[in-house]
Write an enzyme that holds these catalytic residues in place. Structure first.
Site, PDB file in Angstrom:
ATOM      1  CB  CYS A  92     -13.157  -5.501  10.688  1.00  0.00           C
ATOM      2  SG  CYS A  92     -14.175  -5.311   9.238  1.00  0.00           S
ATOM      3  CB  SER A 152      -0.253   4.299   4.188  1.00  0.00           C
ATOM      4  OG  SER A 152       0.271   3.092   4.724  1.00  0.00           O
ATOM      5  CE  LYS A 209      -2.834  -2.726  13.576  1.00  0.00           C
ATOM      6  NZ  LYS A 209      -3.960  -2.142  12.822  1.00  0.00           N
ATOM      7  CG  ASP A 210      -4.206  -3.791   8.785  1.00  0.00           C
ATOM      8  OD1 ASP A 210      -4.966  -3.605   9.753  1.00  0.00           O
ATOM      9  OD2 ASP A 210      -3.342  -2.970   8.428  1.00  0.00           O
ATOM     10  CB  THR A 220     -10.756   3.688  17.972  1.00  0.00           C
ATOM     11  OG1 THR A 220     -10.259   2.415  17.541  1.00  0.00           O
ATOM     12  CG2 THR A 220     -12.121   3.481  18.614  1.00  0.00           C
ATOM     13  NE  ARG A 259     -11.269   3.041   7.637  1.00  0.00           N
ATOM     14  CZ  ARG A 259     -11.722   2.802   6.391  1.00  0.00           C
ATOM     15  NH1 ARG A 259     -13.014   2.880   6.127  1.00  0.00           N
ATOM     16  NH2 ARG A 259     -10.873   2.472   5.424  1.00  0.00           N
ATOM     17  N   GLY A 260      -8.459   6.319   8.159  1.00  0.00           N
ATOM     18  CA  GLY A 260      -7.351   7.012   7.534  1.00  0.00           C
ATOM     19  C   GLY A 260      -6.015   6.493   8.013  1.00  0.00           C
ATOM     20  CG  ASN A 261      -2.458   8.182   6.250  1.00  0.00           C
ATOM     21  OD1 ASN A 261      -2.489   9.077   7.080  1.00  0.00           O
ATOM     22  ND2 ASN A 261      -2.302   8.427   4.959  1.00  0.00           N
ATOM     23  CB  VAL A 262      -0.245   6.801  11.266  1.00  0.00           C
ATOM     24  CG1 VAL A 262       0.314   7.506  12.503  1.00  0.00           C
ATOM     25  CG2 VAL A 262      -0.360   5.301  11.521  1.00  0.00           C
ATOM     26  CD  GLN A 263       1.821   9.572   8.347  1.00  0.00           C
ATOM     27  OE1 GLN A 263       0.921   8.764   8.079  1.00  0.00           O
ATOM     28  NE2 GLN A 263       3.099   9.257   8.306  1.00  0.00           N
ATOM     29  CB  THR A 264      -5.321  10.794   7.823  1.00  0.00           C
ATOM     30  OG1 THR A 264      -4.724  10.905   6.532  1.00  0.00           O
ATOM     31  CG2 THR A 264      -6.749  11.324   7.757  1.00  0.00           C
ATOM     32  NE  ARG A 265      -6.567   5.555  11.480  1.00  0.00           N
ATOM     33  CZ  ARG A 265      -6.915   4.308  11.753  1.00  0.00           C
ATOM     34  NH1 ARG A 265      -7.002   3.898  12.994  1.00  0.00           N
ATOM     35  NH2 ARG A 265      -7.181   3.450  10.784  1.00  0.00           N
ATOM     36  NE  ARG A 324      -7.818  -4.932  18.950  1.00  0.00           N
ATOM     37  CZ  ARG A 324      -7.030  -3.976  19.422  1.00  0.00           C
ATOM     38  NH1 ARG A 324      -6.834  -3.878  20.726  1.00  0.00           N
ATOM     39  NH2 ARG A 324      -6.424  -3.112  18.617  1.00  0.00           N
ATOM     40  NE  ARG A 325      -6.356  -0.026  18.461  1.00  0.00           N
ATOM     41  CZ  ARG A 325      -5.702   0.251  17.353  1.00  0.00           C
ATOM     42  NH1 ARG A 325      -6.276   1.022  16.424  1.00  0.00           N
ATOM     43  NH2 ARG A 325      -4.485  -0.210  17.152  1.00  0.00           N
ATOM     44  NE  ARG A 383      -3.149  -0.253   3.181  1.00  0.00           N
ATOM     45  CZ  ARG A 383      -3.483  -0.157   4.470  1.00  0.00           C
ATOM     46  NH1 ARG A 383      -3.191  -1.139   5.304  1.00  0.00           N
ATOM     47  NH2 ARG A 383      -4.108   0.909   4.929  1.00  0.00           N
TER      48      ARG A 383
END
Length: 306
Positions: A242, A13, A83-84, A127, A149-155, A131-132, A11
């Site tokens: 999920c 990201s 995990k994905d 989140t 949702r989104g990648n780490v930087q987006t979040r 699960r979280r 991917r």
């Protein structure tokens, strides 16, 4: 005579590219004469960010385009966060290597609060994980838990922009991106359980591709594979997707494995927990045993029509 390059589908990201380049670097070290190339791709899971993952097809949306590239021989392998990956892979694919596990804890990230217990009533927590959400609601039923949702930087940008008072991410992803300073609290097992296979980088390849299997097999970490196999077997026995809030954590000891599992309801915060032990050479049966114990406690009530 030229050597056929090894092409890694990934991917686009920043975290996915970091993980793919990490695998590429390991392969270049092991096979100095082997050209290794990245094939960055966008998946449907990356493109559709305005809906919960469970509503648009689940974790497999992060794999489909990469698997098609392997089937069409545009790529030889794919690198994922384990995990994905769905509990059961599509026919024709196998996990050729699981790299040594990083910190599997979840990260509590907030600008003004050091831990979940310090959040004010009705604080907004983001989140994308049921699960979280289930474990957080069990801890703090008064919080306003919202999808993120989104990648780490987006979040992180949404947190910094004031849309959330706190967010929950994976420590491993933040550590790999050099963002460890954003972690306020590392939420460790056994009190807080990670996703099955969390913090493990997995290499997926075509079943029966001996060339690629031989090239990547030295990357496989036996203890990581044992632990992740137990966790994923538990998840699979619970219908792992999920749409179900499932956490798992397996500890590899000198003489055996110990697996802890949790199933929860993200709406009510009700949690069911169980744990079991098994031999080192039978991780999958241990996962199935702990899943059975959870089902005996009534986990089917959380698993839809299973």
């Amino acid at each position: 005579m030229s050597v056929r390059p090894l092409r890694i589908a990934t991917r686009k990201s920043a975290l996915a590219l970091w993980q793919a380049e990490h695998v590429a670097a390991q392969l270049r070290r092991l096979h100095p004469q082997l050209p290794v190339e990245l094939v960055p791709m966008s998946t449907r899971g990356d493109q559709v960010l305005d809906k919960p993952l469970a509503h648009i097809g689940g974790k497999g949306l992060f794999l489909k385009e990469l698997e098609v590239a392997m089937l069409e021989r545009r790529a030889d392998l794919a690198v994922h966060s384990l995990k994905d990956m769905p509990a059961e892979l599509e026919p024709g694919f196998v996990i050729g290597a699981m790299l040594p596990r990083a910190d599997a804890a979840d990260a509590f990230v907030s600008a003004h609060h050091a831990r979940p217990g310090e959040l004010p009533r009705d604080a907004r927590v983001g989140t994308s994980s049921l699960r979280r959400a289930a474990q957080l609601r069990a801890m703090r039923p008064d919080l306003d838990i919202r999808d993120l949702r989104g990648n780490v930087q987006t979040r992180l940008a949404k947190l910094d922009g004031g849309q959330y008072d706190a967010i929950i991410l994976a420590c491993a992803g933040l550590d790999r991106l050099g963002l460890s300073e954003r972690i306020r609290t590392r939420m460790h097992a056994p009190d807080w359980l990670p996703a099955p296979g969390q913090a493990v980088i997995a290499v997926e390849l075509r079943q029966g591709d001996r060339r690629v299997a031989n090239l990547v097999s030295p990357l496989d970490d036996p203890d990581t594979r044992r632990a992740a196999t137990a966790e994923r077997a538990m998840n699979a026995a619970l219908g792992g997707s999920c749409t179900v809030a499932v956490g798992a954590w397996c500890v590899v000891g000198e003489h055996g494995l110990r697996l802890s599992g949790v199933v929860g309801d993200a709406q009510s915060g009700r949690l069911l927990r169980s744990s079991g032990e098994g031999p080192l050479d039978a991780p999958a049966p241990l996962g199935q045993k702990v899943a059975g114990m959870l089902l005996d406690q009534g986990a089917r009530a959380f698993l839809g029509t299973m």
